[in-house]
Design a protein around this motif. Structure first.
Motif, mmCIF file in Angstrom:
data_model
loop_
_atom_site.group_PDB
_atom_site.id
_atom_site.type_symbol
_atom_site.label_atom_id
_atom_site.label_comp_id
_atom_site.label_asym_id
_atom_site.label_seq_id
_atom_site.Cartn_x
_atom_site.Cartn_y
_atom_site.Cartn_z
ATOM 1 N N CYS A 155 0.845 -1.081 0.057
ATOM 2 C CA CYS A 155 -0.081 0.033 0.105
ATOM 3 C C CYS A 155 0.793 1.338 0.073
ATOM 4 C CB CYS A 155 -0.817 -0.031 1.257
ATOM 5 S SG CYS A 155 -2.114 -1.249 1.126
ATOM 6 N N LEU A 156 1.980 1.292 0.805
ATOM 7 C CA LEU A 156 3.113 2.533 0.625
ATOM 8 C C LEU A 156 3.425 2.649 -0.608
ATOM 9 C CD1 LEU A 156 5.001 1.998 4.034
ATOM 10 C CD2 LEU A 156 3.614 3.922 3.625
ATOM 11 N N ASP A 157 3.792 1.649 -1.151
ATOM 12 C CA ASP A 157 4.482 1.704 -2.537
ATOM 13 C C ASP A 157 3.402 2.374 -3.559
ATOM 14 O OD1 ASP A 157 6.786 0.251 -1.975
ATOM 15 O OD2 ASP A 157 6.235 -1.552 -2.820
ATOM 16 N N LYS A 158 2.024 2.093 -3.398
ATOM 17 C CA LYS A 158 1.042 2.839 -4.409
ATOM 18 C C LYS A 158 0.650 4.160 -3.569
ATOM 19 C CE LYS A 158 0.688 0.033 -7.288
ATOM 20 N NZ LYS A 158 1.015 0.016 -8.753
ATOM 21 N N GLY A 159 1.189 4.696 -2.621
ATOM 22 C CA GLY A 159 1.036 5.827 -1.943
ATOM 23 C C GLY A 159 -0.510 6.145 -1.363
ATOM 24 N N HIS A 160 -1.145 5.043 -0.835
ATOM 25 C CA HIS A 160 -2.351 4.745 -0.350
ATOM 26 C C HIS A 160 -2.350 5.634 1.217
ATOM 27 C CE1 HIS A 160 -4.452 2.417 -2.896
ATOM 28 N NE2 HIS A 160 -3.640 1.411 -3.102
ATOM 29 N N THR A 161 -3.285 6.612 1.481
ATOM 30 C CA THR A 161 -3.196 7.340 2.634
ATOM 31 C C THR A 161 -3.693 6.695 3.880
ATOM 32 O OG1 THR A 161 -5.391 8.206 1.977
ATOM 33 C CG2 THR A 161 -3.724 9.461 1.666
ATOM 34 N N PHE A 162 -4.066 5.202 3.848
ATOM 35 C CA PHE A 162 -4.762 4.514 4.783
ATOM 36 C C PHE A 162 -3.799 3.882 5.569
ATOM 37 C CE2 PHE A 162 -5.904 2.166 1.269
ATOM 38 C CZ PHE A 162 -5.050 0.990 1.356
ATOM 39 N N THR A 163 -2.564 3.856 5.149
ATOM 40 C CA THR A 163 -1.524 3.113 5.683
ATOM 41 C C THR A 163 -1.069 3.320 7.347
ATOM 42 O OG1 THR A 163 0.112 4.664 4.931
ATOM 43 C CG2 THR A 163 -0.144 2.329 3.735
ATOM 44 N N GLU A 164 -1.425 4.670 7.747
ATOM 45 C CA GLU A 164 -1.308 4.981 9.232
ATOM 46 C C GLU A 164 -2.539 4.371 9.893
ATOM 47 O OE1 GLU A 164 -1.754 9.290 9.738
ATOM 48 O OE2 GLU A 164 -0.060 9.590 8.423
ATOM 49 N N GLN A 165 -3.734 4.191 9.267
ATOM 50 C CA GLN A 165 -4.458 3.131 10.036
ATOM 51 C C GLN A 165 -4.035 1.812 10.383
ATOM 52 O OE1 GLN A 165 -8.260 3.379 7.638
ATOM 53 N NE2 GLN A 165 -8.649 5.477 8.074
ATOM 54 N N LEU A 166 -3.343 1.416 9.307
ATOM 55 C CA LEU A 166 -2.764 -0.031 9.436
ATOM 56 C C LEU A 166 -1.805 -0.157 10.590
ATOM 57 C CD1 LEU A 166 -2.434 -1.172 5.586
ATOM 58 C CD2 LEU A 166 -3.997 -1.756 7.288
ATOM 59 N N ASP A 167 -0.893 0.990 10.507
ATOM 60 C CA ASP A 167 -0.050 1.073 11.850
ATOM 61 C C ASP A 167 -0.838 1.004 13.145
ATOM 62 O OD1 ASP A 167 2.150 1.824 10.045
ATOM 63 O OD2 ASP A 167 1.791 3.970 10.060
ATOM 64 N N LYS B 6 -8.988 2.754 -5.862
ATOM 65 C CA LYS B 6 -8.006 3.832 -5.889
ATOM 66 C C LYS B 6 -7.186 3.581 -6.973
ATOM 67 C CE LYS B 6 -9.296 7.057 -3.356
ATOM 68 N NZ LYS B 6 -9.757 8.264 -3.671
ATOM 69 N N GLU B 7 -6.591 2.142 -7.121
ATOM 70 C CA GLU B 7 -5.458 1.983 -8.132
ATOM 71 C C GLU B 7 -6.108 1.690 -9.599
ATOM 72 O OE1 GLU B 7 -2.874 -1.220 -6.805
ATOM 73 O OE2 GLU B 7 -3.155 -0.502 -4.627
ATOM 74 N N GLY B 8 -7.391 1.736 -9.612
ATOM 75 C CA GLY B 8 -8.005 1.573 -10.835
ATOM 76 C C GLY B 8 -7.963 0.246 -11.620
ATOM 77 N N LYS B 9 -7.865 -0.811 -10.555
ATOM 78 C CA LYS B 9 -7.624 -2.116 -10.566
ATOM 79 C C LYS B 9 -8.952 -2.763 -10.401
ATOM 80 C CE LYS B 9 -3.143 -2.783 -10.926
ATOM 81 N NZ LYS B 9 -2.278 -2.251 -9.805
ATOM 82 N N GLU B 10 -9.419 -3.833 -11.583
ATOM 83 C CA GLU B 10 -10.627 -4.504 -11.555
ATOM 84 C C GLU B 10 -10.514 -5.714 -10.414
ATOM 85 O OE1 GLU B 10 -13.081 -7.057 -14.737
ATOM 86 O OE2 GLU B 10 -11.211 -6.176 -15.421
ATOM 87 N N GLU B 11 -11.584 -5.590 -9.839
ATOM 88 C CA GLU B 11 -11.802 -7.009 -8.827
ATOM 89 C C GLU B 11 -12.515 -7.997 -9.590
ATOM 90 O OE1 GLU B 11 -14.234 -4.236 -6.205
ATOM 91 O OE2 GLU B 11 -13.104 -5.263 -4.393
#
Ligand SMILES: Nc1ncnc2c1ncn2[C@@H]1O[C@H](COP(=O)(O)OP(=O)(O)OP(=O)(O)O)[C@@H](O)[C@H]1O
Length: 236
Positions: free
Chosen positions: A97-109, A224-229
């Motif tokens: 997630c950090l590699d992709k610049g996601h902002t929720f990584t602080e929540q994971l911390d 956010k990454e524009g990836k298909e589920e």
């Protein structure tokens, strides 16, 4: 003293033990003895460099925070191991997630820290805990409320679910799904401990909510990454 899954490697625990040691001799201190059995130093009398291995677990028994010795296949160690594995899986997902610049990584911390508290609570069976143990390892309901508010915010942004989705959607998302499934195992292993009154009910609640959070944030990462589920399709 914080309780962690590798107590002898834990810097905070070592520091706390040093402080305690200044006030009392190690022989007088229950926690010091619990965390650092006599053979746990690099050299005789050297309290600065505790060894990571004490060898006290070699015969398949280990200690709870209350000092009980139990077999390693006990429910408590099973649940502790699963919680530890869950935190590791979240740690790996966080890196993607950090590699992709996601902002929720602080929540994971924050979640990884709360999982340490989950471990402390599980490792302190109420039946053998003194009041001081209970106080120190009490698990509050605030982390559950935090998860719920995070889930609600992501859900507002996500398209509604119309199909069964399969773990997919890029590396961050797939890793978060893996963490979700480990979370569900941790929840299963905590259930009998909570049911018997040995751990706080909020610990079970937290793990139950955490798998919902991980599901939601996995979808959010994919979006956010524009990836298909991938969605479930009945095989032809
Ligand atoms: N296999 C395990 N799975 C989950 N939790 C464990 C396991 N082994 C020990 N624990 C818990 O984690 C704590 C720290 O683990 P550690 O490996 O230091 O314990 P140990 O095996 O009893 O000691 P040592 O490795 O020094 O012989 C233990 O006090 C115990 O509560």
């Amino acid at each position: 003293l914080p309780y962690c899954c590798s107590r002898s490697a834990c810097y905070i625990t070592r520091e706390a033990a040093r402080i305690i040691k200044k006030k009392k001799s190690p022989q007088q201190c229950f926690y010091y003895q619990l965390f650092f059995p006599p053979n746990s130093y690099a050299t005789e009398g050297d309290s600065r460099i505790p060894k990571i291995y004490t060898k006290t677990g070699d015969k398949g028994f280990s200690s709870t925070f209350t000092g009980e010795r139990r077999p390693k296949e006990d429910h408590i160690f099973e649940a502790l191991g699963n919680t530890d594995e869950l935190s590791s899986a979240i740690g790996l997902a966080r890196e993607f997630c950090l590699d992709k610049g996601h902002t929720f990584t602080e929540q994971l911390d924050k979640i990884q820290c709360v999982l340490q508290d989950v471990g402390s609570n599980i490792a302190t069976p109420r039946s053998s805990a003194r009041e001081s143990h209970r106080k120190r390892t009490k698990f509050t309901s605030q982390p559950v409320a935090d998860l719920e508010s995070w889930i609600d915010k992501f859900t507002e942004e996500l398209p509604p679910l119309t199909n069964f989705i399969l773990p997919s959607g890029g590396k961050s998302s797939a890793a978060l799904h893996t963490a979700r499934t480990i979370c569900r195992r941790a929840e299963r292993s905590v259930a009998p401990i909570v049911r018997s009154g040995e751990a706080d009910p909020d610990v079970a609640k937290y793990l139950n909510r955490l798998s919902d959070y991980l599901f939601t944030v996995a979808r959010y990462a994919a979006m956010k990454e524009g990836k298909e589920e991938k969605i479930y399709k009945r095989p032809e």
